[in-house]
Structures are given as structure tokens and as C-alpha cells.
Design a protein around this motif. Sequence first.
Motif, PDB file in Angstrom:
ATOM      1  N   VAL A  45       0.609  -1.482   0.048  1.00 32.03           N
ATOM      2  CA  VAL A  45      -0.456  -0.253   0.392  1.00 32.03           C
ATOM      3  C   VAL A  45       1.146   1.627   0.171  1.00 32.03           C
ATOM      4  CG1 VAL A  45      -2.005   1.272   1.396  1.00 32.03           C
ATOM      5  CG2 VAL A  45      -2.115  -0.786   1.476  1.00 32.03           C
ATOM      6  N   GLU A  79      -0.981  -4.630   3.559  1.00 30.01           N
ATOM      7  CA  GLU A  79      -1.329  -3.670   4.087  1.00 30.01           C
ATOM      8  C   GLU A  79       0.041  -2.858   5.107  1.00 30.01           C
ATOM      9  OE1 GLU A  79      -3.536  -1.710   5.013  1.00 30.01           O
ATOM     10  OE2 GLU A  79      -5.364  -2.792   3.307  1.00 30.01           O
ATOM     11  N   VAL A  92       0.077  -3.445  12.449  1.00 32.74           N
ATOM     12  CA  VAL A  92      -0.449  -3.175  10.674  1.00 32.74           C
ATOM     13  C   VAL A  92      -0.832  -1.889  11.012  1.00 32.74           C
ATOM     14  CG1 VAL A  92      -2.048  -3.844   9.405  1.00 32.74           C
ATOM     15  CG2 VAL A  92      -0.725  -5.314  10.374  1.00 32.74           C
ATOM     16  N   ASP A  94      -2.334   2.569   8.709  1.00 32.15           N
ATOM     17  CA  ASP A  94      -2.855   2.821   7.584  1.00 32.15           C
ATOM     18  C   ASP A  94      -1.333   4.028   6.791  1.00 32.15           C
ATOM     19  OD1 ASP A  94      -3.035   5.614   8.247  1.00 32.15           O
ATOM     20  OD2 ASP A  94      -5.149   5.354   8.299  1.00 32.15           O
ATOM     21  N   ARG A  95      -1.818   4.071   5.745  1.00 34.25           N
ATOM     22  CA  ARG A  95      -0.481   4.927   5.352  1.00 34.25           C
ATOM     23  C   ARG A  95      -0.256   6.496   6.240  1.00 34.25           C
ATOM     24  NH1 ARG A  95      -2.066   6.413  -0.809  1.00 34.25           N
ATOM     25  NH2 ARG A  95      -1.289   7.733   0.398  1.00 34.25           N
ATOM     26  N   GLY A 112       4.835  -3.310   3.010  1.00 33.89           N
ATOM     27  CA  GLY A 112       3.968  -2.430   3.233  1.00 33.89           C
ATOM     28  C   GLY A 112       4.666  -1.621   1.616  1.00 33.89           C
TER      29      GLY A 112
END
Length: 128
Positions: A45, A79, A92, A94-95, A112
Motif C-alpha cells: 500500500v 497493508e 498494522v 494505514d498510510r 507495505g
Amino acid sequence: SPFFRIERKAMHELGIMTGVVDSVSQAARESGATRVLKVTLSVGVMTEAIEDALHFAFEVLTEQEPFFKGAELVVNMIEPKSRCAECGKVYVHDRFHMLCPECGGIGRLIEGREMRIESIEVDIPDPE
């Protein structure tokens, strides 16, 4: 014009997929394949590649190539995962939210950012 569509929709992904198609084509031909059936990619991602745009770029690059006629593209998006530099927790995220949920420390990305060709399925004729 199809090139105008590419420019507007997927320049980043077109560059990525050009490399993938070239690598797959070379590997498949070297193995004696007559046709590519399926390509499986793992894409992080954090590369900021958009899955739909990767599929679009693959179609545009292979639609006039008999060697890729009917080939399927499978994209597994990975991810982001980091390890906290302070407490060692693996998490884990997100961006945009990379700080450790445990202690607020700064994470070091461990997954990722990958861009891997995981597998290629091909047609290889039986030896006569």
C-alpha cells in the motif's frame, strides 16, 4: 486516444506495470511458454499504487499482445506493518498513522513497500 486515457488515469501504475510485463514476458519466453495465463503480484500500500489502475495498465499494455491474450492479473495489496523503535511492538496501520498504538513511538516499516511478482502461470507445449 488510448494514450490520453493512460496519462490521465495511471502514469505511476503504467510505469510499474511496464516493468512487470517486460519481466513476465522475458521469464515466460525463457521457460518455453507459448502464452501467459495468469500473473500474481504483491503490492505494498505504501507504494501508493492503485489496484484498479494497475489492472487498467495491464490491460492497456497487453491487449495487443497475443502472448498475453486472455491473461489474468491478480493483485494482492499488502497493508503497511511497522515495528516500534521504542517498545518493539509490531502493528498494522494505514498510510497516514504510523505511530505505535502502544507507546506512541515511531515505527519502522517492515511490510507495505513491496512490489513482487509472486507467480506466473503459462502454457508450455508438450514435447513431441
